[in-house]
Design a protein around this motif. Structure first.
Motif, PDB file in Angstrom:
ATOM      1  N   ILE A 145       0.861  -1.185   0.000  1.00  0.00           N
ATOM      2  CA  ILE A 145       0.000   0.000   0.000  1.00  0.00           C
ATOM      3  C   ILE A 145       0.895   1.231   0.000  1.00  0.00           C
ATOM      4  CG2 ILE A 145      -1.758   1.304   1.254  1.00  0.00           C
ATOM      5  CD1 ILE A 145      -2.763  -1.290   2.408  1.00  0.00           C
ATOM      6  N   SER A 147       0.528   4.668   0.165  1.00  0.00           N
ATOM      7  CA  SER A 147      -0.386   5.777   0.423  1.00  0.00           C
ATOM      8  C   SER A 147       0.311   6.851   1.229  1.00  0.00           C
ATOM      9  CB  SER A 147      -1.628   5.284   1.190  1.00  0.00           C
ATOM     10  OG  SER A 147      -2.409   6.369   1.625  1.00  0.00           O
ATOM     11  N   ARG A 349      -8.683  -6.552   4.194  1.00  0.00           N
ATOM     12  CA  ARG A 349      -7.527  -5.906   3.573  1.00  0.00           C
ATOM     13  C   ARG A 349      -7.931  -4.693   2.757  1.00  0.00           C
ATOM     14  NH1 ARG A 349      -3.753 -10.115   0.523  1.00  0.00           N
ATOM     15  NH2 ARG A 349      -2.643  -8.155   0.225  1.00  0.00           N
ATOM     16  N   GLU A 350      -9.110  -4.779   2.114  1.00  0.00           N
ATOM     17  CA  GLU A 350      -9.510  -3.659   1.263  1.00  0.00           C
ATOM     18  C   GLU A 350      -9.870  -2.422   2.075  1.00  0.00           C
ATOM     19  OE1 GLU A 350     -10.871  -6.677   1.405  1.00  0.00           O
ATOM     20  OE2 GLU A 350     -13.032  -6.674   0.936  1.00  0.00           O
ATOM     21  N   ALA A 353      -6.632  -0.425   2.350  1.00  0.00           N
ATOM     22  CA  ALA A 353      -6.201  -0.077   1.002  1.00  0.00           C
ATOM     23  C   ALA A 353      -7.077   1.023   0.411  1.00  0.00           C
ATOM     24  CB  ALA A 353      -6.214  -1.316   0.109  1.00  0.00           C
ATOM     25  N   LYS A 357      -6.196   5.029  -0.478  1.00  0.00           N
ATOM     26  CA  LYS A 357      -6.433   5.649  -1.790  1.00  0.00           C
ATOM     27  C   LYS A 357      -7.283   6.904  -1.655  1.00  0.00           C
ATOM     28  CE  LYS A 357      -6.318   1.247  -4.329  1.00  0.00           C
ATOM     29  NZ  LYS A 357      -7.137   0.283  -5.117  1.00  0.00           N
TER      30      LYS A 357
END
Length: 364
Positions: A145, A147, A349-350, A353, A357
């Motif tokens: 990731i 970010s 997990r999303e 993530a 974003k």
């Protein structure tokens, strides 16, 4: 010879068989209406939750995080208590302040520290060390990731009235909105160079939308406020609110009542119009400021709030109205958390993530 007692009439039997359940249902419905705020706002559960202290945090739980107890003055002599967390050694001020708006249950400070921006009442009996959720959000993200938004982030989580150590006043929609308004002003005053992102879970999602709606009315974008109120609710610094994340939000209290009691023969569903606090997220969403773009995170297997409510809120707010797509300006998305329940979307997990974003898009 003594006479036999008369048998009860069929009318009396039918009156008892049918009348008693009806009377009990009417009584229960009346109690649900009268004490509905005790049912919705449960700051009193469990016993002792309003006396929790930050001093009770286990050693090693913070794992590189700095935790500060904060005090915010709200309206009518209401004092709010909460926590401010950020990574140790983080630049001052942080680039983005994430303000958490909680669900309906209690605020427990030591639980907040391990629960990231999820509701501050979750899993109070489990070990802090075994669920390092703030570490997941505030510490450097995993290698997969990339970010920048997660690398300079801090979390401000303040309990509204009647929760944790905040003033014990009867919670109402107007009172809670006023509390979160003052929390927002506190963040703007203390961090004059930081962007603001609101994060609302469940009831907190509806509160965030209603709050943004009031801010728009304060700008003169609607006729919902008197001129004096518009002055109070207007502040040009509100333009620093760059985003909003809704996790499993519901559309309104009446909508939730009908969702919880879908059967036509159950009388409780017909109590929906009697809700004192409507928390009309759909109406609030229709009048949110144009500069507030948001993500909606919906648990696939939410057992409390129908996922269709979150999807509806996204489709109303999205300029393109396409499920799972970015809005026309590229900001805002509906995210389905596969196999997640109402309380554990952050475990997927999303979650981290997509949040990373989104922060990159709105707080760059």
């Amino acid at each position: 010879m003594p006479s036999m007692p008369e048998r009860p009439s069929m009318f009396l039997v039918l009156s008892i068989v049918t009348g008693l359940p009806i009377v009990l249902w009417v009584y229960k419905c009346l109690m649900m209406v009268v004490f509905q705020r005790k049912i919705i706002y449960m700051g009193y559960v469990p016993l002792g939750s309003r006396a929790e202290e930050l001093a009770g945090i286990a050693s090693g739980t913070l794992k590189g995080l700095s935790c500060e107890e904060v005090c915010v003055d709200s309206e009518k002599n209401v004092t709010l208590r909460g926590i401010f967390l950020h990574p140790i050694g983080q630049g001052n001020p942080p680039k983005t302040i994430l303000i958490y708006l909680q669900g309906t249950l209690r605020f427990i400070p030591w639980l907040s520290i391990r629960a990231a921006v999820t509701p501050l009442h979750r899993k109070c009996r489990e070990s802090l060390a075994s669920h390092p959720h703030f570490s997941k959000l505030l510490q450097p993200p995993p290698p997969h990731i990339s970010s920048a938004g997660l690398r300079n982030l801090a979390v401000l989580a303040v309990a509204p009235r009647s929760y944790w150590k905040s003033t014990s006043r009867k919670p109402t929609q107007g009172g809670i909105l006023a509390d979160y308004y003052h929390v927002l002003k506190y963040a703007l005053d203390r961090f004059p160079e930081s962007n603001i992102v609101l994060y609302g879970h469940s009831l907190g999602g509806a509160a965030a939308l209603c709050l943004l709606s009031r801010l728009r009315e304060g700008e003169g974008g609607a006729e919902g406020l008197m001129d004096a109120e518009k002055h109070i609710w207007f502040d040009p610094r509100f333009k620093r609110i760059k985003g909003l994340v809704l996790e499993n939000p519901f559309s309104s209290i009446p909508g939730m009542v009908r969702a919880l009691y879908p059967e036509q023969w159950v009388p409780y569903r017909y109590l929906a119009p009697l809700a004192f606090d409507k928390w009309d997220a759909v109406g609030g969403e229709n009048s949110t400021p144009d500069w507030a773009k948001y993500d909606v995170m919906v648990s696939e297997n939410d057992e409390v709030v129908p996922k269709e409510m979150g999807q509806k809120l996204f489709q109303i707010g999205s300029r393109c109205g396409v499920t799972g797509e970015r809005s026309s300006d590229g900001v805002g998305k509906e995210v389905i958390m596969r196999d997640a329940l109402h309380e554990n979307a952050w475990e997927k997990r999303e979650w981290i993530a997509e949040l990373g974003k989104y922060l990159d898009e709105v707080a760059h």
